[in-house]
Design a protein around this motif. Structure first.
Motif, short mmCIF file in Angstrom:
data_model
loop_
_atom_site.label_atom_id
_atom_site.label_comp_id
_atom_site.label_asym_id
_atom_site.label_seq_id
_atom_site.Cartn_x
_atom_site.Cartn_y
_atom_site.Cartn_z
N LEU A 104 57.05 5.30 86.52
CA LEU A 104 57.81 6.38 86.40
C LEU A 104 57.69 7.43 87.64
O LEU A 104 56.85 7.70 87.87
N THR A 105 59.02 7.44 88.83
CA THR A 105 59.00 7.91 89.95
C THR A 105 59.81 8.97 89.67
O THR A 105 60.83 9.62 89.24
N LEU A 106 59.37 10.93 90.28
CA LEU A 106 59.89 11.99 89.86
C LEU A 106 59.33 12.61 91.13
O LEU A 106 58.93 12.46 92.21
N GLN A 107 61.24 12.68 91.92
CA GLN A 107 61.00 13.80 92.66
C GLN A 107 61.20 14.89 92.66
O GLN A 107 62.13 15.30 92.39
N THR A 108 59.69 16.10 92.56
CA THR A 108 59.89 17.21 92.56
C THR A 108 60.68 18.31 93.10
O THR A 108 60.21 17.77 93.92
N ASP A 109 60.56 19.26 92.88
CA ASP A 109 60.74 20.85 93.86
C ASP A 109 59.70 21.66 93.15
O ASP A 109 59.14 22.00 94.63
N HIS A 110 59.72 22.51 92.35
CA HIS A 110 58.58 23.27 92.51
C HIS A 110 57.74 23.09 91.08
O HIS A 110 58.31 22.36 90.48
N TRP A 111 56.44 22.92 91.06
CA TRP A 111 55.29 22.64 90.09
C TRP A 111 54.49 23.95 90.15
O TRP A 111 54.64 24.66 91.19
N GLY A 112 53.77 23.72 88.94
CA GLY A 112 52.71 25.08 88.38
C GLY A 112 51.31 24.39 89.29
O GLY A 112 51.18 23.09 90.15
N GLN A 113 50.15 25.36 89.32
CA GLN A 113 49.08 25.25 89.53
C GLN A 113 48.29 24.33 88.59
O GLN A 113 47.23 23.22 89.82
N GLY A 114 48.71 23.53 87.75
CA GLY A 114 47.81 22.48 87.10
C GLY A 114 46.87 22.81 86.22
O GLY A 114 46.70 23.67 86.30
N THR A 115 46.63 21.69 85.15
CA THR A 115 45.85 21.92 83.80
C THR A 115 44.44 20.49 83.89
O THR A 115 45.21 19.65 83.78
N GLN A 116 43.62 21.24 83.82
CA GLN A 116 42.66 19.80 83.94
C GLN A 116 42.47 19.35 82.36
O GLN A 116 42.57 19.76 81.16
N VAL A 117 42.69 18.03 82.15
CA VAL A 117 41.97 17.07 81.30
C VAL A 117 41.83 16.21 81.70
O VAL A 117 41.62 15.32 82.55
#
Length: 126
Positions: free
Chosen positions: A109-122
């Motif tokens: 799956l390829t995503l062209q992203t615009d805005h994203w958050g800081q992330g969460t560790q799993v």
């Protein structure tokens, strides 16, 4: 101001489950296609899943298909990623993002992203 905040990560044993949440502020989530991608140390960014704004269609990478489920809660302006049957190879930082376009080729799956958050560790480990 567009802001995305991920939560719900943590340490889980193989076979366990986690539910990640992506809360939006500054905009209405259901006006956008929203995706999740992950990045593990030393590895390329990997598209995990997305849910389209137009008709709610969902897409998954083959690596998570049948185990992960993406959903929207429009009342709470939140997108969730339910992750079941977790494997050690799912260990990564998970990010949610607004998506401009997405494709699936050979199960990737390829995503062209615009805005994203800081992330969460799993972390999946015994």
């Amino acid at each position: 101001q567009v802001q995305l905040v991920e939560s719900g990560g943590g340490l889980v044993q193989p076979g366990g489950s986690l539910r990640l949440s992506c809360a939006a502020s500054g905009f209405t989530l259901d006006y956008y296609t929203i995706g999740w991608f992950r990045q593990a140390p030393g590895k390329e960014r990997e598209g995990v899943s997305c849910i389209r704004k137009t008709d709610g269609s969902t897409y998954y990478a083959d690596s998570v298909k049948g185990r992960f489920t993406i959903s929207r809660d429009n009342a709470k302006n939140t997108v969730h990623l339910q992750m079941n049957s977790l494997k050690p190879e799912d260990t990564a930082v998970y990010y949610c993002a607004t998506v401009l376009w997405n494709t699936i080729v050979d199960g990737r799956l390829t995503l062209q992203t615009d805005h994203w958050g800081q992330g969460t560790q799993v972390t999946v480990s015994s």
